[in-house]
Scaffold this motif. Structure first.
Motif, PDB file in Angstrom:
ATOM      1  N   GLN A 152      46.452  27.468  39.891  1.00 14.88           N
ATOM      2  CA  GLN A 152      47.089  28.783  39.948  1.00 14.88           C
ATOM      3  C   GLN A 152      48.601  28.657  40.046  1.00 14.88           C
ATOM      4  O   GLN A 152      49.129  27.658  40.554  1.00 14.88           O
ATOM      5  N   ILE A 153      49.262  29.680  39.561  1.00 12.66           N
ATOM      6  CA  ILE A 153      50.698  29.805  39.809  1.00 12.66           C
ATOM      7  C   ILE A 153      50.868  30.837  40.925  1.00 12.66           C
ATOM      8  O   ILE A 153      49.940  31.630  41.147  1.00 12.66           O
ATOM      9  N   PRO A 154      51.964  30.823  41.672  1.00 11.65           N
ATOM     10  CA  PRO A 154      53.184  30.047  41.473  1.00 11.65           C
ATOM     11  C   PRO A 154      53.092  28.635  42.052  1.00 11.65           C
ATOM     12  O   PRO A 154      52.348  28.389  42.994  1.00 11.65           O
ATOM     13  N   ASN A 182      52.173  37.346  42.330  1.00  8.89           N
ATOM     14  CA  ASN A 182      52.395  36.265  43.296  1.00  8.89           C
ATOM     15  C   ASN A 182      53.658  35.475  42.968  1.00  8.89           C
ATOM     16  O   ASN A 182      54.372  35.029  43.868  1.00  8.89           O
ATOM     17  N   ILE A 213      48.907  32.798  30.965  1.00 13.82           N
ATOM     18  CA  ILE A 213      47.484  32.749  31.329  1.00 13.82           C
ATOM     19  C   ILE A 213      46.650  33.041  30.084  1.00 13.82           C
ATOM     20  O   ILE A 213      45.649  32.374  29.818  1.00 13.82           O
ATOM     21  N   LEU A 215      47.041  27.547  32.150  1.00 12.09           N
ATOM     22  CA  LEU A 215      46.690  27.120  33.518  1.00 12.09           C
ATOM     23  C   LEU A 215      45.440  26.252  33.541  1.00 12.09           C
ATOM     24  O   LEU A 215      45.082  25.703  34.580  1.00 12.09           O
ATOM     25  N   ARG A 216      44.754  26.135  32.395  1.00  6.06           N
ATOM     26  CA  ARG A 216      43.558  25.285  32.333  1.00  6.06           C
ATOM     27  C   ARG A 216      43.887  23.925  31.718  1.00  6.06           C
ATOM     28  O   ARG A 216      43.032  23.062  31.612  1.00  6.06           O
ATOM     29  N   TYR A 225      52.396  43.757  44.756  1.00  4.00           N
ATOM     30  CA  TYR A 225      51.131  44.432  44.433  1.00  4.00           C
ATOM     31  C   TYR A 225      51.106  45.862  44.957  1.00  4.00           C
ATOM     32  O   TYR A 225      50.360  46.695  44.429  1.00  4.00           O
ATOM     33  N   GLU A 241      50.689  28.093  46.541  1.00  2.00           N
ATOM     34  CA  GLU A 241      50.384  29.219  47.429  1.00  2.00           C
ATOM     35  C   GLU A 241      51.701  29.940  47.762  1.00  2.00           C
ATOM     36  O   GLU A 241      52.615  29.367  48.385  1.00  2.00           O
ATOM     37  N   SER A 242      51.747  31.205  47.368  1.00  3.23           N
ATOM     38  CA  SER A 242      52.991  31.968  47.514  1.00  3.23           C
ATOM     39  C   SER A 242      53.482  32.026  48.967  1.00  3.23           C
ATOM     40  O   SER A 242      54.685  31.927  49.221  1.00  3.23           O
ATOM     41  N   SER A 270      52.827  37.746  36.790  1.00  4.30           N
ATOM     42  CA  SER A 270      52.154  37.488  38.065  1.00  4.30           C
ATOM     43  C   SER A 270      52.886  38.113  39.255  1.00  4.30           C
ATOM     44  O   SER A 270      54.077  37.859  39.480  1.00  4.30           O
ATOM     45  N   GLN A 274      47.250  38.409  52.092  1.00  3.49           N
ATOM     46  CA  GLN A 274      46.350  37.519  51.353  1.00  3.49           C
ATOM     47  C   GLN A 274      44.883  37.925  51.525  1.00  3.49           C
ATOM     48  O   GLN A 274      44.111  37.904  50.573  1.00  3.49           O
ATOM     49  N   MET A 302      46.213  41.827  48.668  1.00  6.29           N
ATOM     50  CA  MET A 302      46.504  41.319  47.325  1.00  6.29           C
ATOM     51  C   MET A 302      45.268  41.283  46.429  1.00  6.29           C
ATOM     52  O   MET A 302      45.317  41.722  45.283  1.00  6.29           O
TER      53      MET A 302
END
Ligand SMILES: N[C@@H](CCC(=O)N[C@@H](CS)C(=O)NCC(=O)O)C(=O)O
Length: 216
Positions: free
Chosen positions: A51-53, A11, A33, A38-39, A169, A65-66, A9, A98, A102
């Motif tokens: 979501q991560i992180p 992020n 993932i 993550l589910r 990214y 949220e990064s 990831s 954001q 990204m």
């Protein structure tokens, strides 16, 4: 503190990069993932956004949220300047990352290099490409303007969390089938970040693997 991440990831890479630049040690729980981690309920209880992180503090509080995590970790350091004008400039470029940068770059990388479930000619990918190019042109223009006033960094005269957020990214743009050769100021800036003491590549100790696709 513990970071819940995945290895690939971008992020999460932002957070590991900042932690290393600050000399802060983060424990890690690295999920997959592809394996559906993550589910799972256990993860969704830690971040309902799925979501991560995620940063878990020692007292049990969690941040996701990064941008928020970077801001928290950077408190008291040059990466979050104390001057309110500089803070506002940093927020401008975090918001740009954001809102404009990204998403197209990450989606193109995800589908064209990680999942391999789309062609670049597919309508959704073809629509993302100009968005990604526009974001890189904006970054190039900003860095060029900054160089003109004697500054090497995106938001201030020192590296800040805006540089850290924009790094992953941008670095991985070739995985989105976007070459960086036409962005000289961006390339110089990437090299400058990679020369910072503590720089952390995507895979620990392996800068040669910044474009790797393996989850391990
Ligand atoms: N705005 C979020 C985006 C986080 C994000 O997109 N995380 C991705 C990995 S890079 C993720 O968890 N994807 C799994 C999913 O959305 O199901 C941030 O900046 O932290």
């Amino acid at each position: 503190m513990r970071l819940i991440d995945t290895q690939r990831s971008g992020n999460a890479w932002k957070v590991r990069l900042l932690a290393r630049l600050l000399g802060v040690t983060l424990e890690r729980t690295t999920l997959s993932i592809d394996a559906g981690d993550l589910r799972k309920t256990e993860f969704l209880e830690r971040n309902p956004l799925g979501q991560i992180p995620v940063l878990e503090l020692d007292d049990g509080r969690r941040l996701y949220e990064s941008m928020a995590i970077l801001r928290y970790l950077a408190e008291g350091s040059e990466f979050w300047p104390s001057d309110s004008w500089c803070q506002a400039e940093v927020l401008t470029w975090l918001s740009f990352e954001q809102a404009q940068h990204m998403r197209p770059l990450a989606q193109l990388r995800l589908h064209l290099s990680l999942k391999h479930d789309r062609q670049s000619s597919d309508a959704d990918m073809a629509a993302l490409r100009p968005e990604a190019l526009h974001a890189l042109q904006q970054l190039e223009a900003r860095l060029t303007a900054q160089e003109r006033v004697g500054t090497s960094w995106v938001a201030a005269d020192v590296p800040t969390i805006a540089d850290v957020a924009l790094y992953p990214y941008t670095r991985m743009a070739p995985m989105a089938q976007i070459e960086l050769d036409v962005y000289p100021a961006v390339q110089t800036w990437l090299a400058r970040i990679e020369a910072l003491p503590g720089y952390a590549p995507l895979y620990p100790g392996r800068p040669d693997m910044n474009y790797a696709t393996t989850e391990i």
